[in-house]
Motif scaffolding. Structure first.
Motif, mmCIF file in Angstrom:
data_model
loop_
_atom_site.group_PDB
_atom_site.id
_atom_site.type_symbol
_atom_site.label_atom_id
_atom_site.label_comp_id
_atom_site.label_asym_id
_atom_site.label_seq_id
_atom_site.Cartn_x
_atom_site.Cartn_y
_atom_site.Cartn_z
ATOM 1 N N ALA B 64 18.250 -5.905 -13.483
ATOM 2 C CA ALA B 64 18.570 -6.241 -11.629
ATOM 3 C C ALA B 64 17.072 -7.132 -11.684
ATOM 4 O O ALA B 64 16.469 -8.170 -12.709
ATOM 5 C CB ALA B 64 18.246 -5.271 -10.638
ATOM 6 N N HIS B 205 2.440 -11.115 -3.465
ATOM 7 C CA HIS B 205 3.156 -10.009 -4.507
ATOM 8 C C HIS B 205 2.565 -9.912 -5.765
ATOM 9 O O HIS B 205 2.357 -11.360 -6.523
ATOM 10 C CB HIS B 205 4.397 -9.124 -4.542
ATOM 11 N N PRO B 206 1.895 -8.574 -6.528
ATOM 12 C CA PRO B 206 1.559 -9.364 -7.620
ATOM 13 C C PRO B 206 2.012 -10.110 -8.913
ATOM 14 O O PRO B 206 1.917 -11.078 -9.359
ATOM 15 C CB PRO B 206 0.709 -8.674 -8.495
ATOM 16 N N GLU B 207 3.100 -9.116 -8.758
ATOM 17 C CA GLU B 207 4.005 -9.535 -10.242
ATOM 18 C C GLU B 207 5.035 -10.720 -9.792
ATOM 19 O O GLU B 207 5.484 -10.437 -8.714
ATOM 20 C CB GLU B 207 5.176 -8.071 -10.309
ATOM 21 N N PRO B 208 5.022 -11.826 -10.376
ATOM 22 C CA PRO B 208 5.970 -13.351 -9.820
ATOM 23 C C PRO B 208 7.522 -12.590 -10.524
ATOM 24 O O PRO B 208 7.844 -11.893 -11.150
ATOM 25 C CB PRO B 208 5.504 -13.845 -11.626
ATOM 26 N N ASP B 299 6.417 1.960 3.513
ATOM 27 C CA ASP B 299 6.512 1.921 1.601
ATOM 28 C C ASP B 299 7.701 0.591 1.101
ATOM 29 O O ASP B 299 6.822 -0.211 0.173
ATOM 30 C CB ASP B 299 6.447 3.318 1.372
ATOM 31 N N SER B 303 7.134 -2.632 -1.633
ATOM 32 C CA SER B 303 6.958 -2.206 -3.155
ATOM 33 C C SER B 303 7.926 -2.364 -3.615
ATOM 34 O O SER B 303 8.527 -1.957 -5.035
ATOM 35 C CB SER B 303 6.196 -0.791 -3.362
ATOM 36 N N VAL B 304 9.297 -2.097 -3.087
ATOM 37 C CA VAL B 304 10.696 -1.775 -4.152
ATOM 38 C C VAL B 304 10.980 -3.277 -3.971
ATOM 39 O O VAL B 304 12.315 -3.682 -3.488
ATOM 40 C CB VAL B 304 12.340 -0.302 -3.470
ATOM 41 N N VAL B 305 11.016 -3.792 -4.907
ATOM 42 C CA VAL B 305 11.823 -4.812 -6.135
ATOM 43 C C VAL B 305 12.556 -5.202 -6.615
ATOM 44 O O VAL B 305 12.547 -4.090 -7.646
ATOM 45 C CB VAL B 305 10.770 -6.599 -5.573
ATOM 46 N N THR B 306 13.171 -6.135 -7.114
ATOM 47 C CA THR B 306 14.039 -6.192 -8.680
ATOM 48 C C THR B 306 14.090 -7.325 -9.452
ATOM 49 O O THR B 306 13.355 -8.317 -8.823
ATOM 50 C CB THR B 306 15.333 -6.113 -8.322
#
Lengths: 114, 306
Positions: B64, B205-208, B299, B303-306
Motif C-alpha cells: 500500500a 518521520h524516520p522512514e522516507p 499512538d 506511527s500508522v502509515v503506508t
C-alpha cells in the motif's frame, strides 16, 4: 445448529496477555483481540489500519493453523509468511493458536536496503 | 489572475492491494466517480464537483502507499520555469510523456528530501462528467456515498522536514499557514499553494516516502456525520473522529481504505492568505492542535502509515 452450519471458534493465546481470546473461524484474529481488549493499553498486539497495509499488527504465529488474506509485502515477505509471520488483521484461525507481536516499528529500512 | 504558477493538487496515485475492494470503497463509499480503467489496470477517479478528467489514480500492487502527488500549474511556461528552479536547487527532474495517464499532458517529476515523488503538469482535459457551468444545478445527479466533492490534500511522512519546507516555500512558491515545533525540532508543517488551509502537509518521520492520509472534501459537518453513519453500516475501519482539528480547524474523520491507506473526510477549514502570519503550536498543545476535542494525540496518528 439445525441447518448443520456450525461456526467453529478457537482459543487464541497472545504472548503478554493476561487471558486468552476466543475467535470464530470467520473472524480476523486482530478484531477478536480488539473486542476482548478494548483498552488499547492492554492490547498484546498493536492496532493500526486493520486492512493489511500498515504493519502495526505484525505477529509471529508460534502454534496453530490459519488462513491468510492479502497483506502488504512491505511488512510480511513471502519468505517471512512461510516462517509464520503475518499481519493479525489478515488471518483467520483454523485451530487454537499461539501468537506473539513481531512489530518492526517505523524505522524498518525500505526494500533493497538493510 | 493573481494566483500564478501552481494552482492546486491535481493527481494522487495510490497503491492498493485489491482493485475490486478499492473500487467499492472509493466509488460506492466515498462517492468518487470512476472515469476509466487503463490497459495497465490503473483506475481513474474524480469527485463529482471536479472539472478535470481525474484526480485519484488507483494502482494494484503488493504494497500500500502513495506513488506520487501532483500539482497542476497555470501553464506549460510555469512548469518549464519550475523545472529550472528545481534543478538549480539540486533535485533531479524526469519527464513523464503526455498520455501516460488519459487526458493528461506532459508531467515532470522529482523526489523531495522526504523521499516522496512530486509531479507538476499544466494540462488535463476537462471531464465529460464535469459540473455544469451554464445555469448550473448544484450537481448533475445526486452525490453517492460520503458525497466527496473533490480530492483535497495529503499528509506525507518522511525525514528532512526542514529541507522539505525550504523546497516547497522557496522553489515551488507555497506558503505555510501552520506548524508544530517541538523542543528538538519541527514535527509537522502545513503548506498551501492556494488559499486553502493546506494543499499538502508533512510530518517528520524516520522512514522516507510514507503516506499518512489522502483527504476528500465534504460540504459540511452534517456530511461528516453522514460519512460516519456509512462507516458503521459498511464496517469501514475507523481511526479517529468525527472530530475537529485545531490546526486548519477542519472537521474530520480518519479511516482506512481496504488496503490500509488512511483516508480523511474533511469539511470547513479556514482561509489562508499569503500575507497571514504563521500559526505555531508547541509540544504542550499539539494534542489539541491535531484532535481539538480529544486534546491528545493517539499512538496511531504518529506511527500508522503506508
Amino acid at each position: 445448529m439445525a441447518d448443520g452450519t456450525m461456526t467453529r471458534s478457537f482459543t487464541i493465546r497472545f504472548k503478554g496477555a493476561d487471558r486468552p481470546v476466543t475467535c470464530d473461524e470467520s473472524q480476523k484474529v486482530l478484531i477478536a483481540m480488539e473486542q476482548a481488549f478494548p483498552d488499547s493499553r492492554l492490547q498484546p498486539v498493536r492496532v493500526g489500519c486493520r486492512q493489511g497495509g500498515c504493519g502495526a499488527c505484525r505477529v509471529k504465529v508460534t502454534k496453530g493453523d490459519y488462513t491468510t488474506a492479502k497483506m502488504s509485502r512491505a511488512h510480511v515477505t513471502e519468505a517471512e509468511q512461510a516462517q509464520g509471520y503475518a499481519l493479525a488483521c489478515r488471518i483467520y484461525p483454523q485451530s487454537d493458536m499461539e501468537i506473539e507481536s513481531a512489530f518492526l516499528g517505523p524505522r524498518r529500512a525500505p526494500k533493497g536496503q538493510n | 489572475m493573481s494566483q500564478e504558477g501552481l494552482l492546486r493538487p491535481g493527481i494522487a496515485q495510490i497503491r492498493v492491494l485489491d482493485m475490486d475492494e478499492a473500487i467499492t470503497h472509493y466509488v460506492e463509499r466515498i462517492g468518487l466517480d470512476m472515469v476509466g480503467k487503463g490497459e495497465d489496470g490503473r483506475v481513474y477517479l474524480k469527485g463529482y464537483d471536479e472539472f478535470h478528467h481525474h484526480s485519484v489514480v488507483l494502482r494494484e500492487a503488493d504494497t500500500a502507499g502513495i506513488d506520487f502527488f501532483a500539482f497542476k500549474a497555470d501553464s506549460q511556461q510555469s512548469v518549464d520555469a519550475f523545472r529550472k528552479r528545481i534543478e538549480a536547487y539540486g533535485l533531479e527532474v524526469d519527464d513523464v510523456p503526455a498520455g501516460e495517464q488519459p487526458g493528461t499532458g506532459a508531467r515532470i517529476g522529482f523526489t523531495v528530501p522526504s523521499g516522496h515523488r512530486i509531479e507538476l503538469f499544466a494540462h488535463m482535459d476537462l471531464s465529460d462528467q464535469a459540473p455544469d457551468t451554464r445555469n448550473p444545478y448544484i450537481w448533475k445527479s445526486e452525490p453517492r456515498g460520503m458525497r466527496a466533492q473533490r480530492m483535497d490534500h495529503c499528509l506525507l511522512y518522511g525525514p528532512n522536514i526542514d529541507k522539505v519546507e525550504e523546497f516547497f516555500t522557496q522553489v515551488l512558491d507555497f506558503h505555510l499557514p501552520e506548524r508544530v515545533d517541538l523542543p528538538d525540532g519541527t514535527l509537522a508543517i502545513w503548506m498551501t499553494v492556494s488559499n486553502k488551509a493546506h494543499d499538502i502537509a508533512f510530518v517528520n518521520h524516520p522512514e522516507p516516502g510514507k503516506l499518512h492520509h489522502l483527504a476528500f472534501f465534504l460540504e459540511n459537518w452534517n456530511d461528516i456525520g453522514h460519512a460516519a453513519d456509512l462507516m458503521s453500516r459498511y464496517d469501514i475501519s475507523r481511526d479517529v473522529g468525527p472530530t475537529r482539528h485545531g490546526i486548519t480547524r477542519g472537521q474530520t474523520i480518519y479511516f482506512f481504505d481496504p488496503s490500509g491507506n488512511r483516508n480523511e473526510v474533511f469539511a470547513g477549514g479556514y482561509t489562508a492568505y499569503k500575507d497571514h502570519p504563521v500559526r505555531v503550536w508547541d509540544h504542550n498543545n499539539v494534542g489539541r492542535g491535531i484532535f481539538y476535542y480529544e486534546r491528545q494525540l493517539n499512538d496511531a496518528f504518529l506511527s500508522v502509515v503506508t
